[in-house]
Design a protein around this motif. Structure first.
Motif, mmCIF file in Angstrom:
data_model
loop_
_atom_site.group_PDB
_atom_site.id
_atom_site.type_symbol
_atom_site.label_atom_id
_atom_site.label_comp_id
_atom_site.label_asym_id
_atom_site.label_seq_id
_atom_site.Cartn_x
_atom_site.Cartn_y
_atom_site.Cartn_z
ATOM 1 N N GLY A 83 0.775 -1.230 0.149
ATOM 2 C CA GLY A 83 -0.136 -0.116 0.046
ATOM 3 C C GLY A 83 0.899 1.295 -0.075
ATOM 4 O O GLY A 83 1.894 1.079 0.380
ATOM 5 N N HIS A 84 0.440 2.277 -0.333
ATOM 6 C CA HIS A 84 1.044 3.528 -0.493
ATOM 7 C C HIS A 84 1.206 4.297 0.915
ATOM 8 O O HIS A 84 2.024 4.175 1.595
ATOM 9 C CB HIS A 84 0.429 4.543 -1.294
ATOM 10 N N ASP A 85 0.119 4.857 1.557
ATOM 11 C CA ASP A 85 0.106 5.381 2.690
ATOM 12 C C ASP A 85 -0.836 4.699 3.655
ATOM 13 O O ASP A 85 -1.349 5.447 4.589
ATOM 14 C CB ASP A 85 0.136 6.788 2.717
ATOM 15 N N PHE A 86 -1.339 3.507 3.511
ATOM 16 C CA PHE A 86 -1.985 2.764 4.565
ATOM 17 C C PHE A 86 -1.878 1.226 4.824
ATOM 18 O O PHE A 86 -0.864 0.935 4.143
ATOM 19 C CB PHE A 86 -3.595 2.898 3.666
ATOM 20 N N THR A 87 -1.877 0.974 5.977
ATOM 21 C CA THR A 87 -2.185 -0.481 6.272
ATOM 22 C C THR A 87 -3.277 -1.175 6.162
ATOM 23 O O THR A 87 -4.351 -0.485 6.035
ATOM 24 C CB THR A 87 -1.433 -0.738 7.762
ATOM 25 N N LEU A 88 -3.473 -2.526 6.282
ATOM 26 C CA LEU A 88 -4.717 -3.194 6.061
ATOM 27 C C LEU A 88 -5.214 -3.947 7.309
ATOM 28 O O LEU A 88 -4.363 -4.639 8.141
ATOM 29 C CB LEU A 88 -4.411 -4.342 4.800
ATOM 30 N N ALA A 89 -6.466 -3.699 7.641
ATOM 31 C CA ALA A 89 -7.037 -4.329 8.818
ATOM 32 C C ALA A 89 -8.047 -5.476 8.172
ATOM 33 O O ALA A 89 -8.885 -4.986 7.601
ATOM 34 C CB ALA A 89 -7.622 -3.614 9.701
ATOM 35 N N ALA A 90 -7.769 -6.724 8.418
ATOM 36 C CA ALA A 90 -8.666 -7.734 7.789
ATOM 37 C C ALA A 90 -10.061 -7.481 8.161
ATOM 38 O O ALA A 90 -10.550 -7.338 9.479
ATOM 39 C CB ALA A 90 -8.099 -9.346 8.109
ATOM 40 N N LEU A 91 -10.804 -7.843 7.513
ATOM 41 C CA LEU A 91 -12.668 -7.718 7.831
ATOM 42 C C LEU A 91 -13.116 -9.120 7.567
ATOM 43 O O LEU A 91 -12.908 -10.010 6.629
ATOM 44 C CB LEU A 91 -13.199 -6.840 6.769
ATOM 45 N N VAL A 354 -13.946 -5.787 12.633
ATOM 46 C CA VAL A 354 -12.498 -5.613 12.170
ATOM 47 C C VAL A 354 -11.631 -6.461 12.801
ATOM 48 O O VAL A 354 -11.577 -6.387 14.135
ATOM 49 C CB VAL A 354 -12.135 -4.108 12.180
ATOM 50 N N GLN A 355 -10.800 -7.251 12.171
ATOM 51 C CA GLN A 355 -10.113 -8.305 13.130
ATOM 52 C C GLN A 355 -8.794 -7.847 13.720
ATOM 53 O O GLN A 355 -8.434 -8.101 15.030
ATOM 54 C CB GLN A 355 -9.474 -9.462 12.163
ATOM 55 N N LEU A 356 -8.080 -6.635 13.214
ATOM 56 C CA LEU A 356 -7.066 -6.159 13.988
ATOM 57 C C LEU A 356 -7.483 -4.781 14.661
ATOM 58 O O LEU A 356 -8.431 -4.037 14.347
ATOM 59 C CB LEU A 356 -6.099 -5.564 13.017
ATOM 60 N N PRO A 357 -6.882 -4.770 15.931
ATOM 61 C CA PRO A 357 -7.413 -3.566 16.908
ATOM 62 C C PRO A 357 -6.876 -2.385 16.142
ATOM 63 O O PRO A 357 -6.090 -2.116 15.413
ATOM 64 C CB PRO A 357 -6.384 -3.785 17.985
ATOM 65 N N LEU A 358 -8.245 -1.463 16.592
ATOM 66 C CA LEU A 358 -7.949 -0.101 15.985
ATOM 67 C C LEU A 358 -7.377 0.748 16.951
ATOM 68 O O LEU A 358 -7.987 1.219 17.894
ATOM 69 C CB LEU A 358 -9.351 0.465 15.219
ATOM 70 N N THR A 359 -5.970 0.931 16.974
ATOM 71 C CA THR A 359 -5.467 1.713 18.083
ATOM 72 C C THR A 359 -5.853 2.944 18.493
ATOM 73 O O THR A 359 -5.951 3.513 19.648
ATOM 74 C CB THR A 359 -3.928 1.380 18.040
ATOM 75 N N SER A 360 -6.242 3.828 17.305
ATOM 76 C CA SER A 360 -6.663 5.177 17.619
ATOM 77 C C SER A 360 -8.026 5.406 17.934
ATOM 78 O O SER A 360 -8.657 6.409 17.981
ATOM 79 C CB SER A 360 -6.289 5.957 16.339
ATOM 80 N N SER A 361 -8.959 4.321 18.030
ATOM 81 C CA SER A 361 -10.269 4.226 18.242
ATOM 82 C C SER A 361 -10.803 3.967 19.608
ATOM 83 O O SER A 361 -9.946 2.771 20.265
ATOM 84 C CB SER A 361 -11.267 3.376 17.161
ATOM 85 N N PRO A 362 -12.004 4.345 20.072
ATOM 86 C CA PRO A 362 -12.432 3.810 21.463
ATOM 87 C C PRO A 362 -12.829 2.254 21.298
ATOM 88 O O PRO A 362 -13.038 1.713 20.255
ATOM 89 C CB PRO A 362 -13.519 4.621 21.689
ATOM 90 N N PRO A 363 -12.721 1.553 22.287
ATOM 91 C CA PRO A 363 -13.139 0.257 22.360
ATOM 92 C C PRO A 363 -14.615 0.101 21.920
ATOM 93 O O PRO A 363 -15.437 1.026 22.059
ATOM 94 C CB PRO A 363 -12.872 -0.265 23.696
ATOM 95 N N GLY A 364 -14.948 -1.187 21.230
ATOM 96 C CA GLY A 364 -16.383 -1.305 20.810
ATOM 97 C C GLY A 364 -17.388 -1.322 22.031
ATOM 98 O O GLY A 364 -16.748 -1.616 23.215
ATOM 99 N N LEU A 365 -18.484 -1.321 21.847
ATOM 100 C CA LEU A 365 -19.547 -1.422 22.979
ATOM 101 C C LEU A 365 -19.681 -2.704 23.537
ATOM 102 O O LEU A 365 -20.239 -3.076 24.383
ATOM 103 C CB LEU A 365 -20.793 -0.653 22.609
ATOM 104 N N GLY A 366 -19.269 -3.774 22.572
ATOM 105 C CA GLY A 366 -19.563 -5.038 23.119
ATOM 106 C C GLY A 366 -20.825 -5.618 22.845
ATOM 107 O O GLY A 366 -21.797 -4.966 21.979
ATOM 108 N N SER A 367 -20.967 -6.724 23.267
ATOM 109 C CA SER A 367 -22.524 -7.616 22.965
ATOM 110 C C SER A 367 -23.524 -7.420 24.209
ATOM 111 O O SER A 367 -22.830 -7.429 25.341
ATOM 112 C CB SER A 367 -22.329 -9.007 22.840
ATOM 113 N N ILE A 368 -24.507 -7.177 23.985
ATOM 114 C CA ILE A 368 -25.558 -7.219 25.121
ATOM 115 C C ILE A 368 -25.850 -8.591 25.485
ATOM 116 O O ILE A 368 -25.687 -9.440 24.797
ATOM 117 C CB ILE A 368 -27.014 -6.662 24.697
#
Length: 546
Positions: A83-91, A354-368
């Motif tokens: 990639g040019h200026d991006f990395t890949l996070a598997a979906l 998204v399989q890889l952690p998104l380090t710059s984002s807040p954690p998911g709300l998770g499951s009810i």
């Protein structure tokens, strides 16, 4: 069509304001709203049909969908890391259904030809209240041009003695109801009158009749306590709580009830129910059901989005998310065809993670923690010979003492184009904590109204008399049961929409959807130009079958 993603020509253009993955109702509403506001929108779905988790399918396709979405999927194809200026996070896809059990007791009757004539809802039982926010949104968006509705004929409560009691949803219905005694009718009328007087007197401490409004203390108290204070008998109280206010849990048992309904919320639900009765000339009850099933709703919004320029592509898997190398923020998506597409924002339906952690984002709300147990039965006769489309509510403890949640059943007939002539589809659902609890609840509800033939005699029609009538219980031709997760995640620039919840209507789902849209586009109005300033809710534009 048999094409895979690699056979598609490249998508043009490659830059969008918004990309959505999944064509469920929340994604379709957002796609239509964003398109109506002039945003460039790309709407992708790996499925060969619209609707995702809100779709309506034939029996064969429904079985295939449930089975394929109940097990961990194979690993997604590896995406090249260049990639040019991006990395890949598997979906990757994640299983949202479990404990899928499908039985066909009459394969000769429900052969492949007949199977294709069904439009069975994945997220049933579900209706629209005639006066709820879903109807208003359909009208405002213009999606009503692409969908028709029919009124649900009746609503019943299942009582402990096995009888189905009509829900008295209007003054006329109360007086006609033969199951209510004169004292019960007067008590119910006085209660409804008190509620109406409270609503009429919202501007001050007393209304025009001189009657005090319901006190703030009572409004904040549990609704069940207010009904007890009004000295309503158990039968009337149960009808109000579970068949009109649609409470999910046993309101009398605070130890197990996870969602105690406050009086102010109960009054709001009664008001919605009352306003829904008779709103449309051809729907005399409180509920509507879409012709061809609930899968028509996301399709209607997708069509509205397409009119405004949204590009829709089915059979198009996304295998990776493009992340900025420096900031870690979302940048775009990589298709299984290998093409990279870019957008400012991305929305995923909850089937994807998204399989890889998104380090710059807040954690998911998770499951009810809670889940929804859903069941579907096909029969050749109606639960009530004189009525085709109706709702049945099982209040807590109406089937067995340990039943702590309401169970809802909705029968829909062939006049709504969901099944072949002379057949009926019956949907069941209840909230649960685990599969064992959910299956026990659904089986008890099914056994109370239906006959399951012996596997070795699939065509048998054993006469089993119910206490409700002298008629035999309908024999089940086909049956499905499954557990659905309730889950929703959120990240900074990647949002996940809600799964179908355990409610009858879409109000909570649409509220979450519109909040998400407003967070994305805080300066934009939802569907601004389609509402008429003089009459933004023109009921005559709402298409109802006679």
């Amino acid at each position: 069509m048999s094409e895979d993603a690699s056979s598609y020509p490249p998508i043009e253009p490659t830059n969008f304001d918004l990309i959505l993955l999944g064509t469920g109702l929340p994604e379709s509403v957002i796609a239509a709203a964003a398109s109506a506001n002039g945003k460039t929108v790309l709407h992708l779905d790996p499925n060969p049909f619209y609707g995702s988790n809100y779709t309506s399918l034939s029996l064969q396709d429904l079985s295939s969908f449930l089975i394929s979405h109940s097990a961990p999927p194979p690993s997604p194809p590896s995406a090249p890391s260049d990639g040019h200026d991006f990395t890949l996070a598997a979906l990757a896809a994640r299983p949202l259904f479990s404990h899928v059990k499908i039985s066909s007791f009459a394969p000769d009757v429900l052969g492949e030809e007949h199977s294709r004539k069904f439009n069975v809802d994945l997220c049933g039982p579900r209706v629209l209240f005639c006066a709820d926010k879903s109807v208003d949104l359909i009208l405002k968006s213009g999606a009503n041009q692409y969908i028709e509705f029919k009124g649900v004929d009746a609503s019943f409560v299942y009582s402990e003695n096995g009888k189905l009691t009509s829900v008295p949803d209007s003054r006329a219905a109360i007086f006609k109801d033969k199951s209510l005694g004169l004292t019960e009718k007067n008590q119910l009328m006085r209660f409804f009158k008190l509620v109406q007087q409270h609503l009429d007197g919202e501007g001050g401490g007393e209304n025009e009749s001189g009657n005090s409004r319901i006190s703030e203390q009572d409004l904040e108290s549990p609704f069940v306590e207010f009904l007890n204070k009004m000295r309503l008998p158990p039968k009337i109280k149960s009808i109000i709580l579970y068949a009109i206010a649609m409470a999910d849990c046993d309101q009398d048992n605070v130890e197990v009830c996870e969602d105690v309904l406050k009086t102010k919320d109960g009054i709001d639900r009664l008001t919605l129910y009352n306003a829904s009765v008779g709103r449309f000339p051809n729907a005399l009850g409180a509920f509507l059901y879409p012709v061809y099933g609930h899968g028509e709703l996301p399709q209607a919004f997708c069509r509205r989005a397409a009119v405004k320029g949204c590009i829709h592509v089915l059979r198009m898997p996304v295998i990776a998310i493009l992340m900025d190398k420096c900031t870690g923020h979302y940048k775009g998506v990589r298709l299984s065809s290998g093409q990279d597409l870019f957008s400012h924002q991305l929305i995923l339906d909850p089937s994807f993670i998204v399989q890889l952690p998104l380090t710059s984002s807040p954690p998911g709300l998770g499951s009810i923690k809670r889940k929804v147990a859903r069941g579907i039965c096909i029969t050749k006769s109606s639960l009530r010979p004189e009525t085709s489309n109706f709702l049945v509510v099982y209040p807590p403890r109406s089937l067995f003492p340990e039943q702590v949640t309401s169970i809802r059943a909705l029968q829909i007939g062939s006049d709504l184009a969901v099944c072949p002539l002379g057949m009926f589809v019956i949907y069941f659902s209840t909230l649960c904590h685990d599969a064992n609890q959910g299956e026990k609840l659904l089986n008890a509800a099914m056994d109370s109204l239906l006959t399951l033939p012996e596997p070795e005699h699939p065509e048998s029609s054993t006469t089993v008399h119910s206490e409700n009538s002298a008629e035999e219980k309908p024999t089940v031709l086909w049956k499905a049961m499954y557990i659905q997760e309730l889950t929703m995640d959120h990240f900074e620039s990647i949002s996940s929409t809600p799964m179908p919840d355990g409610n009858l209507n879409y109000n909570n789902i649409l509220l979450a959807t519109l909040k998400l849209f407003q967070k994305m586009y805080p300066l934009e109005e939802v569907f601004p130009e389609t509402a008429s300033p003089e009459n933004p809710e023109d009921d005559n534009e709402f298409s109802l079958e006679s």
